[in-house]
Design a protein around this motif. Structure first.
Motif, PDB file in Angstrom:
ATOM      1  N   CYS A   1       2.908   1.247   0.470  1.00 53.65           N
ATOM      2  CA  CYS A   1       1.953  -0.038   0.594  1.00 53.65           C
ATOM      3  C   CYS A   1       0.599   0.319   1.316  1.00 53.65           C
ATOM      4  CB  CYS A   1       2.556  -0.936   1.769  1.00 53.65           C
ATOM      5  SG  CYS A   1       3.136  -0.204   3.325  1.00 53.65           S
TER       6      CYS A   1
ATOM      7  N   GLN B   1       5.019  -5.386  -0.583  1.00 56.08           N
ATOM      8  CA  GLN B   1       4.521  -4.782  -1.750  1.00 56.08           C
ATOM      9  C   GLN B   1       3.605  -5.693  -2.654  1.00 56.08           C
ATOM     10  OE1 GLN B   1       8.892  -4.514  -2.916  1.00 56.08           O
ATOM     11  NE2 GLN B   1       8.730  -2.435  -3.074  1.00 56.08           N
TER      12      GLN B   1
ATOM     13  N   HIS C   1       0.185  -5.027  -1.584  1.00 57.00           N
ATOM     14  CA  HIS C   1      -0.285  -3.567  -2.163  1.00 57.00           C
ATOM     15  C   HIS C   1      -0.366  -3.980  -3.758  1.00 57.00           C
ATOM     16  CE1 HIS C   1      -0.318   0.698  -2.539  1.00 57.00           C
ATOM     17  NE2 HIS C   1       0.828   0.772  -3.696  1.00 57.00           N
TER      18      HIS C   1
END
Length: 168
Positions: free
Chosen positions: A156, A37, A40
């Protein structure tokens, strides 16, 4: 005992920011998700790579929770470092266990059971794809959040190979 270790590499490959994580440590699902995460949020695609096991050359293999997570995240693929920038790509087919038919007598009557196949919960059958090059065989891909069984994947950006499915 296998020592836990990790290599984190950041690169721009054809202009794409990519975080490459090569490891053999036992990561928790929470650690994997948090790192994925974070990449991302930073606009970085992630490529998780495992070190190969000799057991991958056998007909049955017991993938770790981390490998199952990668298999789901990369749409049925797990990447294993081979040498240099070459990665082995493995898909885990179901492993089928034969339950043999057996017959016995009980209370003067003949009974029978078995005679069927069932999918193993633990074992998988590794199926190798064509080896890929980190610098030439991949593209950035957006992965929607997904959950199945015990595997939870956050939304993601992944670095995914371009190879077509080689499994059924």
């Amino acid at each position: 005992m296998i020592a836990a270790f990790l290599w984190r590499i950041f690169a721009r490959i054809s202009g794409i920011p990519v975080a490459i994580e090569i490891q053999r440590s036992a990561l928790s699902a929470n650690q994997i998700n948090a790192r994925t995460q974070n990449y991302h949020r930073l606009g970085i695609a992630v490529l998780w790579i495992a070190l190969p096991s000799p057991d991958l050359a056998t007909s049955k293999y017991s993938p770790s929770a981390w490998e199952k997570w990668c298999h789901a995240t990369y749409y049925g693929r797990v990447y294993y470092w081979d040498q240099g920038q070459v990665l082995k790509v493995v898909h885990f087919d179901p492993y089928v266990i034969e339950v043999p038919r057996s017959t016995w007598y009980e209370g003067g009557s003949e009974r029978s059971a078995g005679g069927y196949d069932k999918r193993s919960k633990r074992w998988r059958a590794p199926r190798l794809g064509i080896p890929v090059l980190i610098s030439a065989s991949f593209h950035r891909s957006h992965r929607e959040a997904w959950q199945g069984g015990t595997v939870v994947i956050p939304e993601c950006s992944i670095y995914l190979d371009r190879q077509t499915k080689w499994w059924k």
